[in-house]
Design a protein around this motif. Structure first.
Motif, PDB file in Angstrom:
ATOM      1  N   VAL A  88       7.466 -10.663  -2.466  1.00 37.59           N
ATOM      2  CA  VAL A  88       6.118 -10.931  -2.978  1.00 37.59           C
ATOM      3  C   VAL A  88       5.166  -9.900  -2.367  1.00 37.59           C
ATOM      4  N   PHE A  89       4.548  -9.100  -3.232  1.00 34.54           N
ATOM      5  CA  PHE A  89       3.578  -8.109  -2.770  1.00 34.54           C
ATOM      6  C   PHE A  89       2.185  -8.461  -3.282  1.00 34.54           C
ATOM      7  N   PRO A  90       1.167  -8.429  -2.409  1.00 34.28           N
ATOM      8  CA  PRO A  90      -0.204  -8.501  -2.924  1.00 34.28           C
ATOM      9  C   PRO A  90      -0.470  -7.221  -3.715  1.00 34.28           C
ATOM     10  N   VAL A  91      -1.128  -7.349  -4.857  1.00 35.33           N
ATOM     11  CA  VAL A  91      -1.432  -6.147  -5.652  1.00 35.33           C
ATOM     12  C   VAL A  91      -2.939  -5.865  -5.682  1.00 35.33           C
ATOM     13  N   GLN A  92      -3.714  -6.897  -5.453  1.00 33.57           N
ATOM     14  CA  GLN A  92      -5.171  -6.737  -5.263  1.00 33.57           C
ATOM     15  C   GLN A  92      -5.663  -7.992  -4.553  1.00 33.57           C
ATOM     16  N   LEU A  93      -6.927  -8.014  -4.166  1.00 26.46           N
ATOM     17  CA  LEU A  93      -7.449  -9.204  -3.472  1.00 26.46           C
ATOM     18  C   LEU A  93      -7.342 -10.405  -4.395  1.00 26.46           C
ATOM     19  N   GLY A  94      -6.606 -11.430  -3.959  1.00 27.67           N
ATOM     20  CA  GLY A  94      -6.489 -12.641  -4.772  1.00 27.67           C
ATOM     21  C   GLY A  94      -5.430 -12.559  -5.850  1.00 27.67           C
ATOM     22  N   LYS A  95      -4.474 -11.627  -5.719  1.00 27.58           N
ATOM     23  CA  LYS A  95      -3.407 -11.555  -6.722  1.00 27.58           C
ATOM     24  C   LYS A  95      -2.136 -10.950  -6.107  1.00 27.58           C
TER      25      LYS A  95
ATOM     26  N   VAL B  33       0.855  -1.203   0.000  1.00 30.56           N
ATOM     27  CA  VAL B  33       0.000   0.000   0.000  1.00 30.56           C
ATOM     28  C   VAL B  33       0.890   1.252   0.000  1.00 30.56           C
ATOM     29  N   ALA B  34       1.917   1.243   0.876  1.00 30.97           N
ATOM     30  CA  ALA B  34       2.815   2.408   0.962  1.00 30.97           C
ATOM     31  C   ALA B  34       3.525   2.655  -0.361  1.00 30.97           C
ATOM     32  N   ARG B  35       3.768   1.589  -1.139  1.00 27.12           N
ATOM     33  CA  ARG B  35       4.438   1.739  -2.441  1.00 27.12           C
ATOM     34  C   ARG B  35       3.458   2.074  -3.568  1.00 27.12           C
ATOM     35  N   GLY B  36       2.193   2.127  -3.229  1.00 29.59           N
ATOM     36  CA  GLY B  36       1.197   2.495  -4.237  1.00 29.59           C
ATOM     37  C   GLY B  36       0.836   1.387  -5.200  1.00 29.59           C
ATOM     38  N   ILE B  37       1.135   0.129  -4.833  1.00 31.66           N
ATOM     39  CA  ILE B  37       0.827  -0.972  -5.767  1.00 31.66           C
ATOM     40  C   ILE B  37      -0.374  -1.787  -5.290  1.00 31.66           C
ATOM     41  N   CYS B  38      -0.989  -1.346  -4.207  1.00 36.21           N
ATOM     42  CA  CYS B  38      -2.106  -2.114  -3.636  1.00 36.21           C
ATOM     43  C   CYS B  38      -3.008  -1.150  -2.861  1.00 36.21           C
ATOM     44  N   LYS B  39      -4.300  -1.440  -2.815  1.00 34.22           N
ATOM     45  CA  LYS B  39      -5.240  -0.575  -2.082  1.00 34.22           C
ATOM     46  C   LYS B  39      -5.323  -1.038  -0.617  1.00 34.22           C
ATOM     47  N   PRO B  40      -5.657  -0.118   0.314  1.00 35.17           N
ATOM     48  CA  PRO B  40      -5.678  -0.470   1.742  1.00 35.17           C
ATOM     49  C   PRO B  40      -6.688  -1.559   2.106  1.00 35.17           C
ATOM     50  N   ASP B  41      -7.667  -1.830   1.220  1.00 35.96           N
ATOM     51  CA  ASP B  41      -8.639  -2.876   1.573  1.00 35.96           C
ATOM     52  C   ASP B  41      -7.965  -4.260   1.669  1.00 35.96           C
ATOM     53  N   VAL B  42      -6.820  -4.436   0.997  1.00 37.53           N
ATOM     54  CA  VAL B  42      -6.187  -5.764   1.004  1.00 37.53           C
ATOM     55  C   VAL B  42      -5.606  -6.109   2.391  1.00 37.53           C
ATOM     56  N   PRO B  43      -4.715  -5.250   2.973  1.00 44.43           N
ATOM     57  CA  PRO B  43      -4.230  -5.604   4.316  1.00 44.43           C
ATOM     58  C   PRO B  43      -5.355  -5.696   5.346  1.00 44.43           C
ATOM     59  N   LEU B  44      -6.399  -4.867   5.160  1.00 44.01           N
ATOM     60  CA  LEU B  44      -7.537  -4.916   6.094  1.00 44.01           C
ATOM     61  C   LEU B  44      -8.237  -6.285   6.009  1.00 44.01           C
ATOM     62  N   HIS B  45      -8.498  -6.709   4.802  1.00 41.23           N
ATOM     63  CA  HIS B  45      -9.134  -8.007   4.558  1.00 41.23           C
ATOM     64  C   HIS B  45      -8.255  -9.129   5.138  1.00 41.23           C
TER      65      HIS B  45
END
Ligand code: GLY
Length: 352
Positions: free
Chosen positions: A324-331, A273-285
């Motif tokens: 390995v970074f999550p980039v969206q839910l399920g990816k 999220v801090a790197r701008g490659i993922c939205k905050p909903d992912v770590p929350l989920h």
């Protein structure tokens, strides 16, 4: 029962179901018919629970069974136990046509797999994982190893088993914390690339684990078939492992592997999220999901200490770590991260 076929350098089936352990002799006989010698390897805890059932089934199918049982725990996964196992194989006169059977969790599976890969330059190994973590991860894909004083899994080989038997009934005797650490690896597959699995995990799966276990094994099969020797997409399986291994090490292994991977996943997601490659909903989920399965999500160690520990990890390649970074839910995706940026990354991931 569900069967997942893995087509790697060896093709083999992973069978997942209930009540399978009593049938191990007949199942092994389909792969390498008796009479043959079997070296059944286990630890003292697992052997006391399930050893007799396995030995009875193997002997009834016509195998001559010798057992090698060692004290449970990561401390046994070393060259001394390996040497004792090699010697036990030689004393039992195992030949190239005989079989090693691993009955236990990751330590038993990794050690037996490595002994089998090297004794007589390689004999067959059949895996019977008895923990959730070993079922969904370590028993499948052919990574075998022992630890060295310098670190975990530093000496090993890629060597695929001839088959894997997952009897979900044996999970009933697993302590809750050991089951939870397996859940971290289960959940990991969802965030790597399986949104449908994340939906399945909204409902606790403890009472009906076979579909979830089989789905995770199929997910692992897909990456192993693409990249058996871990030079590309297989590294996606390391989601949460850079920070996780570092936390495990800093805790002197009092934090279990799965519990540490849970913390590592959350750090990776927050850093993404801090790197701008993922939205905050992912770590929350992710945090909600991990907590639902009884896992801690906060890492107790400082970012600088985590970075230092991570840089001694075998996953480091030159001056970079493949993260390995999550980039969206399920990816999730792989990103090279310069070693010098690791401390900042863990800090962005929420470490102190
Ligand atoms: N446990 C990660 C892998 O098998 O590659």
């Amino acid at each position: 029962m569900e069967t997942i076929t893995v087509k790697a350098s060896k093709t083999y089936n992973v069978e997942v179901g209930s009540g399978l352990l009593t049938t191990v002799g007949a199942r092994l006989a389909l792969l390498c018919p008796a009479p043959r010698r079997v070296m059944l390897v286990s630890d003292d805890t697992v052997f006391a629970l399930w050893g007799e059932m396995a030995v009875t089934s193997l002997e009834a199918a016509g195998y001559t069974v010798t057992t090698f049982v060692f004290p449970h725990g990561e401390a046994s996964k070393n060259t001394a136990t390996l040497l004792n196992l090699w010697n036990a194989m030689a004393t039992a006169k195992l030949s190239r046509s005989d079989v090693a059977v691993a009955l236990g969790g990751g330590v038993v599976g990794d050690l037996t797999g490595f002994a089998a890969a090297t004794y007589l330059r390689g004999i067959a190994c059949y895996q019977i994982p008895t923990t959730l973590l070993a079922m969904v991860d370590s028993s499948v894909g052919g990574k075998t190893a022992v630890d060295l004083p310098a670190g975990k899994n530093l000496c090993g080989a890629f060597s695929q088993p001839i088959g894997v038997l997952c009897d979900a009934d044996v999970l009933q005797t697993l302590p809750a914390d050991i089951f939870a650490e397996g859940c971290a690896e289960v959940i990991k597959y969802g965030y790597i690339g399986d949104k449908q699995l994340l939906a399945m995990l909204e409902t606790p799966f403890q009472n009906d684990p076979v579909p979830v276990i089989a789905r995770c094994i199929a997910d692992k099969r897909d990456v192993v078939e693409m990249d058996e020797h871990d030079n590309g997409p297989r590294q996606l399986l390391n989601l949460g492992h850079t920070g996780g291994h570092a936390a495990e090490k800093l805790s002197d292994f009092s934090i279990s592997h799965g519990a540490a991977v849970a913390m590592g996943m959350v750090m990776a997601a927050k850093a993404a999220v801090a790197r701008g490659i993922c939205k905050p909903d992912v770590p929350l989920h992710m945090e909600n999901m991990l907590r639902r399965y009884g896992l801690e999500t906060e890492c107790p160690f400082a970012a600088s200490a985590l970075a230092e520990a991570a840089l001694s990890d075998k996953k480091r390649r030159g001056g970079e770590v493949t993260f390995v970074f999550p980039v969206q839910l399920g990816k999730s995706e792989l990103y090279p991260v310069p070693a010098a940026e690791l401390a900042a990354l863990f800090s962005a991931g929420g470490a102190k």
